[in-house]
Design a protein around this motif. Structure first.
Motif, PDB file in Angstrom:
ATOM      1  N   PRO A  25       0.900  -1.323   0.142  1.00 37.93           N
ATOM      2  CA  PRO A  25       0.158   0.163   0.049  1.00 37.93           C
ATOM      3  C   PRO A  25       0.734   0.898  -0.373  1.00 37.93           C
ATOM      4  O   PRO A  25       0.079   2.602  -0.226  1.00 37.93           O
ATOM      5  CB  PRO A  25      -0.421  -0.134   1.306  1.00 37.93           C
ATOM      6  N   VAL A  26       2.005   0.841   0.275  1.00 40.92           N
ATOM      7  CA  VAL A  26       2.923   2.671   0.437  1.00 40.92           C
ATOM      8  C   VAL A  26       4.323   2.431  -0.350  1.00 40.92           C
ATOM      9  O   VAL A  26       4.813   1.424  -0.094  1.00 40.92           O
ATOM     10  CB  VAL A  26       3.322   2.836   1.376  1.00 40.92           C
ATOM     11  N   ILE A  27       4.619   2.907  -1.180  1.00 42.88           N
ATOM     12  CA  ILE A  27       6.233   3.303  -2.237  1.00 42.88           C
ATOM     13  C   ILE A  27       6.464   4.287  -1.125  1.00 42.88           C
ATOM     14  O   ILE A  27       6.035   5.420  -1.574  1.00 42.88           O
ATOM     15  CB  ILE A  27       6.063   3.615  -3.282  1.00 42.88           C
ATOM     16  N   PRO A  28       7.472   4.058  -0.465  1.00 45.51           N
ATOM     17  CA  PRO A  28       8.194   4.796   0.019  1.00 45.51           C
ATOM     18  C   PRO A  28       9.608   6.096  -1.109  1.00 45.51           C
ATOM     19  O   PRO A  28       9.951   4.743  -1.464  1.00 45.51           O
ATOM     20  CB  PRO A  28       9.660   3.856   1.301  1.00 45.51           C
ATOM     21  N   VAL A  29       9.559   7.400  -0.618  1.00 45.97           N
ATOM     22  CA  VAL A  29       9.929   7.808  -1.650  1.00 45.97           C
ATOM     23  C   VAL A  29      11.239   8.011  -0.959  1.00 45.97           C
ATOM     24  O   VAL A  29      11.430   8.651   0.179  1.00 45.97           O
ATOM     25  CB  VAL A  29       9.037   9.324  -1.716  1.00 45.97           C
ATOM     26  N   LEU A  30      13.034   8.181  -1.280  1.00 51.09           N
ATOM     27  CA  LEU A  30      14.290   8.137  -0.560  1.00 51.09           C
ATOM     28  C   LEU A  30      14.638   8.539  -1.255  1.00 51.09           C
ATOM     29  O   LEU A  30      15.048   8.529  -1.761  1.00 51.09           O
ATOM     30  CB  LEU A  30      14.375   6.291  -0.702  1.00 51.09           C
ATOM     31  N   ILE A  55      13.857   5.457  -5.208  1.00 47.96           N
ATOM     32  CA  ILE A  55      15.012   6.312  -4.523  1.00 47.96           C
ATOM     33  C   ILE A  55      15.636   6.988  -5.312  1.00 47.96           C
ATOM     34  O   ILE A  55      15.070   6.368  -6.431  1.00 47.96           O
ATOM     35  CB  ILE A  55      16.164   4.791  -4.622  1.00 47.96           C
ATOM     36  N   THR A  56      15.074   7.731  -4.549  1.00 46.89           N
ATOM     37  CA  THR A  56      14.805   9.214  -6.076  1.00 46.89           C
ATOM     38  C   THR A  56      15.844   9.549  -6.418  1.00 46.89           C
ATOM     39  O   THR A  56      17.384   9.338  -6.029  1.00 46.89           O
ATOM     40  CB  THR A  56      14.612  10.733  -5.280  1.00 46.89           C
ATOM     41  N   LEU A  57      16.361  11.136  -7.519  1.00 44.47           N
ATOM     42  CA  LEU A  57      17.648  11.260  -8.423  1.00 44.47           C
ATOM     43  C   LEU A  57      17.746  12.893  -7.331  1.00 44.47           C
ATOM     44  O   LEU A  57      18.470  13.204  -7.856  1.00 44.47           O
ATOM     45  CB  LEU A  57      17.952  11.742  -9.532  1.00 44.47           C
ATOM     46  N   ARG A  58      17.195  12.688  -6.288  1.00 41.25           N
ATOM     47  CA  ARG A  58      17.523  13.922  -5.292  1.00 41.25           C
ATOM     48  C   ARG A  58      19.063  14.396  -4.761  1.00 41.25           C
ATOM     49  O   ARG A  58      19.261  15.457  -4.623  1.00 41.25           O
ATOM     50  CB  ARG A  58      16.616  14.171  -4.612  1.00 41.25           C
ATOM     51  N   THR A  59      19.839  13.200  -4.496  1.00 41.24           N
ATOM     52  CA  THR A  59      21.010  13.318  -3.953  1.00 41.24           C
ATOM     53  C   THR A  59      22.056  12.280  -5.118  1.00 41.24           C
ATOM     54  O   THR A  59      21.621  11.568  -5.651  1.00 41.24           O
ATOM     55  CB  THR A  59      21.368  12.588  -3.028  1.00 41.24           C
ATOM     56  N   ALA A  60      23.459  13.312  -4.978  1.00 37.41           N
ATOM     57  CA  ALA A  60      24.190  12.806  -5.872  1.00 37.41           C
ATOM     58  C   ALA A  60      25.039  10.487  -5.651  1.00 37.41           C
ATOM     59  O   ALA A  60      24.723   9.745  -6.011  1.00 37.41           O
ATOM     60  CB  ALA A  60      25.465  13.154  -5.504  1.00 37.41           C
ATOM     61  N   ALA A  73      17.486  -8.477  -1.867  1.00 36.96           N
ATOM     62  CA  ALA A  73      16.699  -9.447  -2.423  1.00 36.96           C
ATOM     63  C   ALA A  73      16.536  -9.500  -2.944  1.00 36.96           C
ATOM     64  O   ALA A  73      16.243  -9.287  -4.014  1.00 36.96           O
ATOM     65  CB  ALA A  73      15.794  -8.797  -0.973  1.00 36.96           C
ATOM     66  N   ASP A  74      16.127 -10.684  -2.886  1.00 38.18           N
ATOM     67  CA  ASP A  74      15.340 -11.582  -4.366  1.00 38.18           C
ATOM     68  C   ASP A  74      14.232 -10.662  -4.921  1.00 38.18           C
ATOM     69  O   ASP A  74      13.799 -10.766  -6.242  1.00 38.18           O
ATOM     70  CB  ASP A  74      14.598 -13.022  -4.351  1.00 38.18           C
ATOM     71  N   ASP A  75      13.561  -9.993  -3.357  1.00 35.90           N
ATOM     72  CA  ASP A  75      11.885  -9.673  -3.659  1.00 35.90           C
ATOM     73  C   ASP A  75      12.394  -8.115  -3.376  1.00 35.90           C
ATOM     74  O   ASP A  75      11.082  -7.048  -3.680  1.00 35.90           O
ATOM     75  CB  ASP A  75      10.701 -10.875  -3.373  1.00 35.90           C
ATOM     76  N   ILE A  76      12.737  -7.422  -3.403  1.00 36.80           N
ATOM     77  CA  ILE A  76      13.432  -6.100  -3.338  1.00 36.80           C
ATOM     78  C   ILE A  76      13.163  -5.432  -5.496  1.00 36.80           C
ATOM     79  O   ILE A  76      13.261  -6.083  -6.255  1.00 36.80           O
ATOM     80  CB  ILE A  76      14.055  -5.915  -3.118  1.00 36.80           C
ATOM     81  N   VAL A  77      12.082  -4.830  -5.004  1.00 35.69           N
ATOM     82  CA  VAL A  77      11.950  -4.173  -6.431  1.00 35.69           C
ATOM     83  C   VAL A  77      11.752  -2.569  -6.209  1.00 35.69           C
ATOM     84  O   VAL A  77      11.462  -1.808  -5.780  1.00 35.69           O
ATOM     85  CB  VAL A  77      10.328  -3.982  -6.678  1.00 35.69           C
ATOM     86  N   VAL A  78      13.227  -2.376  -7.060  1.00 39.03           N
ATOM     87  CA  VAL A  78      13.766  -0.902  -7.361  1.00 39.03           C
ATOM     88  C   VAL A  78      13.087  -0.440  -7.867  1.00 39.03           C
ATOM     89  O   VAL A  78      13.608  -0.176  -9.266  1.00 39.03           O
ATOM     90  CB  VAL A  78      15.164  -1.453  -6.458  1.00 39.03           C
ATOM     91  N   GLY A  79      13.047   1.360  -7.600  1.00 35.75           N
ATOM     92  CA  GLY A  79      12.284   1.724  -8.839  1.00 35.75           C
ATOM     93  C   GLY A  79      13.239   3.004  -9.135  1.00 35.75           C
ATOM     94  O   GLY A  79      13.938   4.159  -7.637  1.00 35.75           O
ATOM     95  N   VAL A  80      14.067   4.208  -9.584  1.00 31.25           N
ATOM     96  CA  VAL A  80      13.607   5.531  -9.795  1.00 31.25           C
ATOM     97  C   VAL A  80      13.400   6.993  -9.495  1.00 31.25           C
ATOM     98  O   VAL A  80      11.735   6.281 -10.484  1.00 31.25           O
ATOM     99  CB  VAL A  80      15.166   5.564 -11.171  1.00 31.25           C
TER     100      VAL A  80
END
Length: 223
Positions: A25-30, A55-60, A73-80
């Motif tokens: 239900p929640v996608i953390p904005v990092l 994971i945002t491109l707001r930092t280097a 981890a196998d079940d992590i889905v990482v977005g930009v």
């Protein structure tokens, strides 16, 4: 936590945006100060049941943090997140991102995401934005900045002319207001930064991040 053998193996096969937004239900904005901080936070969120990270491109540290997190981890889905230039799509895809999130949308960005093979969750704020996104084939969009742009009343207003559109509101949402957003029929999930409070990150209090993640994961079922 076991490190995945390789991020391109079967466990990291491409998922559609529709599949991704229904993983929780929640996608953390990092936004991370360092790659090391990103790894600690990503592990803590995953331990609390959060499997989708933006994971945002707001930092280097953004691109390198995406690469590290995608292998945890196998079940992590990482977005930009915070894609604002077409070239960001290929950069993030190469680093291991499985989807992209933008605050807005242009035809060039749409084409770059397609060329990179990066499923995109585009940002909208107005009916014209929504129509433009729908003309390009998008059925799921990010409403940003949600609270500042009208919040729940605006989402309710969108539902009439766009009854089939699914929305991920992001911006200004808190642990207290998230359930009300999730209760809307056109909301499939929400984005938020409350899972990683600045004080907890500064104190390296990863247990608090896991606690907040667990609470977020237990919110109303996603649609």
């Amino acid at each position: 936590m076991q490190r995945a053998p390789h991020k391109n193996q079967e466990s990291h096969q491409m998922k559609t945006v529709s599949e991704i937004v229904r993983l929780g239900p929640v996608i953390p904005v990092l936004a991370f100060d360092s790659v090391e901080q990103g790894e600690h936070v990503s592990r803590a969120l995953h331990a609390g049941g959060v499997k989708v990270l933006e994971i945002t491109l707001r930092t280097a540290a953004g691109i390198a943090a995406i690469e590290r997190a995608s292998q945890l981890a196998d079940d992590i889905v990482v977005g930009v997140g915070t894609i604002t230039k077409p070239e960001h799509c290929a950069q993030a895809k190469k680093a291991g991102a499985q989807f992209g999130v933008s605050p807005g949308l242009t035809k060039d960005m749409h084409k770059a995401a397609q060329d990179a093979g990066l499923p995109l969750l585009p940002g909208v704020m107005t009916p014209s934005d929504i129509i433009a996104a729908m003309e390009l084939g998008y059925e799921i969009v990010k409403f940003f900045p949600a609270q500042q742009a009208g919040g729940i009343p605006m989402l309710q207003a969108f539902h009439g002319p766009f009854p089939n559109l699914k929305i991920c509101p992001t911006g200004g949402i808190t642990a207290e207001t998230a359930p009300s957003f999730l209760a809307q029929p056109n909301v499939v999930c929400v984005g938020g930064s409350w899972l990683t409070p600045k004080a907890a990150l500064a104190a390296q209090n990863w247990e608090e991040v896991t606690r907040l993640a667990r609470a977020a994961s237990e919110l109303a079922p996603h649609k």
